[in-house]
Scaffold this motif. Structure first.
Motif, PDB file in Angstrom:
ATOM      1  N   LEU A 177       0.830  -1.233   0.250  1.00 43.87           N
ATOM      2  CA  LEU A 177       0.197   0.083  -0.079  1.00 43.87           C
ATOM      3  C   LEU A 177       0.943   1.154   0.129  1.00 43.87           C
ATOM      4  CD1 LEU A 177      -2.706  -1.031   2.701  1.00 43.87           C
ATOM      5  CD2 LEU A 177      -3.038  -0.854   0.075  1.00 43.87           C
ATOM      6  N   GLY A 178       0.371   2.133  -0.614  1.00 43.02           N
ATOM      7  CA  GLY A 178       1.428   3.467  -0.863  1.00 43.02           C
ATOM      8  C   GLY A 178       0.972   4.573   0.554  1.00 43.02           C
ATOM      9  N   LYS A 179       1.758   5.600   0.446  1.00 48.43           N
ATOM     10  CA  LYS A 179       1.578   6.581   1.520  1.00 48.43           C
ATOM     11  C   LYS A 179       0.106   6.871   1.876  1.00 48.43           C
ATOM     12  CE  LYS A 179       3.808  10.823   2.961  1.00 48.43           C
ATOM     13  NZ  LYS A 179       4.648  11.788   2.173  1.00 48.43           N
ATOM     14  N   ALA A 180      -0.030   6.898   3.208  1.00 51.53           N
ATOM     15  CA  ALA A 180      -1.509   7.523   3.494  1.00 51.53           C
ATOM     16  C   ALA A 180      -2.434   6.615   2.969  1.00 51.53           C
ATOM     17  CB  ALA A 180      -1.483   8.942   3.021  1.00 51.53           C
ATOM     18  N   VAL A 181      -2.352   5.276   2.482  1.00 46.82           N
ATOM     19  CA  VAL A 181      -3.327   4.438   2.011  1.00 46.82           C
ATOM     20  C   VAL A 181      -3.832   3.433   3.333  1.00 46.82           C
ATOM     21  CG1 VAL A 181      -4.069   2.812   0.313  1.00 46.82           C
ATOM     22  CG2 VAL A 181      -2.727   4.672  -0.341  1.00 46.82           C
ATOM     23  N   THR A 182      -4.789   3.731   3.741  1.00 44.45           N
ATOM     24  CA  THR A 182      -5.192   2.878   4.953  1.00 44.45           C
ATOM     25  C   THR A 182      -6.163   1.984   4.791  1.00 44.45           C
ATOM     26  OG1 THR A 182      -7.197   4.332   5.418  1.00 44.45           O
ATOM     27  CG2 THR A 182      -5.188   5.370   6.210  1.00 44.45           C
ATOM     28  N   PRO A 183      -6.510   1.188   5.513  1.00 42.96           N
ATOM     29  CA  PRO A 183      -7.357   0.103   5.567  1.00 42.96           C
ATOM     30  C   PRO A 183      -8.911   0.758   5.070  1.00 42.96           C
ATOM     31  CG  PRO A 183      -6.251  -0.423   7.498  1.00 42.96           C
ATOM     32  CD  PRO A 183      -5.630   1.018   7.037  1.00 42.96           C
TER      33      PRO A 183
END
Lengths: 467, 198
Positions: A177-183
């Motif tokens: 997952l990329g930066k700042a990509v959350t569940p």
């Protein structure tokens, strides 16, 4: 038992079927039943009129959450109708010997937050509640789903419901997952691809290294949103992350019982050659921080994208246009830069400690935008306590935020936490339906990071710019 | 709670050609505060039906005297979202006994069947035919036969079959509910529970 390869879902489902009715549903046994003040009173009335007792009060758990105020919980509840429902829950629980975590109880909180954090939710269980976000508990490898009040009455009276076995779907997300990509972004991304009806009739297993690496809080967020693509529920196979989360919790098995449970839990995984009725594969690197622009959770886009044109979507142009009109948006609008009036962080989707840590990571050293009203609502008293102990409360206070008391709050606006008509709210909750957060309210669903970015800038902002 | 038997329903219908009608639209959360199952029909489609000052919204179908009947015909994916059975109660209490759509959300469908509303799933093409027929004549009658599992647009004779499992069909034809069934097998459930040692 047959040697056919089977799925995690099959293993749990099949071990809970009391009877198969020909050309009908399964009589399905329930291990844990959560009840709350809004969907249980009529079920108890039904029991009374039939003269039936609660079959298994020791496996039934009551908590007050849907209509409770999030300030001054020590005072009597002002709204007489809400007060009446809370009283009914308390009285019914007392009458039938059900444990009841009402307002003021240190264990009180949102049903889907308090179940897991007290070790009531365990792998391999079947769990129901008169609330569609019961799917949350699937994060532990349980079959958990929402039911209606008639079914609440069934479970109270017989610890069973009548349920046709759903079809099986697996959703694999692999990669990093990329930066700042959350569940939350993972969930909104999947729903935007499948639509709100894409998984209706199915029970989902989430698999792949993204979920393997995810925390329990994150898995709960993803499973929570399963219902928003129509699935009855979603589940993740239990692993060391799951066992570490459960170990030592209040009602979790201890000593020998723990060892025995653990041995069973380790068998709960999908066999290699097991077959699903439907399977999807997604690449983690395609997922951006997400935000919704419309009036159902499938209407979401990556933050850098433009609102799609009706002509580019399958069917439903009239409904789509109605939706954009309600939101006050136009086709091909950018979401970045749209003015935000309210920010809500909380709910059974994003009201756990990890969500407040994420929120705090962005607001730390910044100030809340003057024109934004922010409601910061922990999912439970235990989460509230963690917020205080970890110093997050200090960060919130310095940035101009106040911490409210636990409950469902503005997610469904049954209490006073209502977004006014026409106002825009960036919300970490689960539904952006018309009027969901108050009559005429306009909801933009997003992650705690996106909510924090909106709260400090006052506009829809890419959280990556503030990290 | 047992409910009225459902056999053959012949009625005009109310068209609601909107897709993804969620249960928050059918009945908003702020009207879920009763502790009894009474009066939910008054708030059916509340925010589409009434202005903030409680005056009826003239362009909403339930406020149009041309349309009435015991059958609601709605766009695809009807009843998504919240599991609130209050949505089904509101539809029933208003006077509908049958909802026709080309797709239903799971929980709504189960709730409807549990209280005696028949959800009839038709093909998208047949749904379109029904909407067109009602548009041409608001008094168009539909006939829903549960024994035959068919729905017919009476004036034209257009007909389609629908599915329902045998157990639920039997229940609806007789007005039985699941709790009667479960009570009758309580001993089996108790031994199952004892073996499981939950």
């Amino acid at each position: 038992m047959s040697n056919q390869p089977s799925t995690l879902f099959d293993k749990v489902w099949d071990s809970h079927v009391v009877r198969k009715i020909e050309d009908g549903p399964d009589v399905f046994f329930i291990d844990r039943h959560f009840i709350h003040e809004v969907t249980s009173p009529v079920a108890f009335l039904g029991l009374e009129s039939r003269g039936i007792k609660v079959m298994s009060p020791e496996h039934t758990f009551a908590t007050a959450d849907h209509n409770t105020p999030t300030i001054n919980q020590h005072l009597p509840v002002k709204d007489p109708l809400s007060a009446n429902q809370l009283k009914a829950l308390e009285q019914n629980s007392a009458k039938y010997g059900i444990s009841h975590w009402g307002l003021g109880n240190p264990k009180n909180g949102i049903v889907h937050v308090v179940g897991p954090e007290n070790g009531i939710t365990l792998p391999g269980m079947t769990i129901v509640c008169g609330d569609s976000h019961t799917s949350t508990h699937g994060a532990f490898g349980a079959i958990a789903f929402g039911i209606g009040t008639s079914e609440v009455e069934m479970v109270l009276s017989s610890q069973c419901i009548m349920q046709p076995k759903p079809l099986k779907m697996r959703i694999n997300v692999n990669g990093t997952l990329g930066k700042a990509v959350t569940p939350k972004d993972v969930a909104l991304y999947i729903i935007s691809k499948l639509t709100t009806a894409g998984a209706t009739g199915y029970f989902v297993e989430y698999a792949g290294d993204v979920f393997e690496k995810m925390s329990m809080e994150g898995r709960m967020t993803v499973c929570n949103m399963s219902i928003e693509m129509g699935a009855r529920g979603g589940m993740v196979a239990p692993d060391e992350t799951t066992f570490a989360y459960i170990n030592g919790r209040d009602q979790a098995p201890k000593g020998e019982a723990w060892d025995k449970a653990l041995a069973y839990w380790k068998t709960l995984k999908t066999d290699e050659d097991a077959v699903f009725d439907m399977e999807y594969n997604f690449d983690a690197s395609d997922i951006e921080p997400m935000i919704t622009y419309g009036t159902n959770p499938g209407m979401g886009i990556g933050i850098s994208k433009l609102i799609p044109k009706a002509a580019d979507l399958k069917g439903g142009a009239t409904t789509y246009e109605k939706s954009l009109k309600y939101m006050g948006f136009s086709e091909e609008d950018k979401m970045i830069g749209k003015k935000v009036d309210y920010v809500f962080i909380g709910s059974c989707t994003n009201g756990r400690i990890e969500d407040f840590r994420a929120f705090a990571s962005i607001i730390k050293g910044r100030k809340k935008a003057d024109h934004v009203t922010a409601w910061v609502v922990p999912g439970s008293h235990i989460v509230e306590q963690q917020i205080k102990e970890e110093g997050i409360l200090d960060i919130l206070t310095e940035a101009g935020f106040t911490l409210r008391q636990p409950g469902c709050s503005a997610c469904l606006a049954m209490n006073d936490d209502k977004i006014p008509a026409g106002k825009y709210a960036v919300s970490t909750s689960n539904r952006n339906f018309e009027g969901r957060q108050g009559p005429g309210s306009r909801t933009l669903l997003a992650s705690p990071l996106m909510a924090a970015a909106a709260a400090v800038t006052g506009f829809v902002t890419d959280p990556r710019e503030l990290m | 709670m047992a409910y009225d038997k459902f056999t053959v329903l012949k009625s005009s219908a109310v068209p609601l050609p909107i897709e993804n009608v969620d249960t928050d639209q059918i009945i908003p959360a702020r009207f879920l505060k009763a502790t009894k199952r009474e009066g939910f029909g008054d708030n059916l489609f509340r925010d589409w039906r009434y202005n903030n000052d409680e005056s009826p919204k003239q362009d909403f179908i339930l406020n149009n005297p041309l349309y009435s009947g015991k059958i609601l015909v709605a766009g695809t994916n009807f009843g998504s979202g919240s599991s609130r059975e209050h949505a089904a109660w509101a539809i029933y209490d208003y006077g509908f006994r049958c909802v026709v759509s080309s797709f239903f959300a799971d929980i709504f469908k189960g709730n409807a069947l549990n209280i005696g509303i028949l959800p009839v799933q038709v093909s998208p093409a047949f749904l379109e035919k029904i909407f067109k027929a009602i548009e041409a004549d608001p008094k168009t009658e539909l006939e829903v036969s549960l024994p035959d599992q068919t729905i017919t647009i009476l004036a034209k004779g257009d007909r389609e079959s629908f599915k329902i499992n045998g157990y639920k069909k039997h229940n609806m034809l007789n007005g039985f509910d699941d709790i009667d069934y479960l009570q009758a097998m309580k001993n089996d459930i108790a031994s199952f529970a004892a073996e499981k040692e939950i």
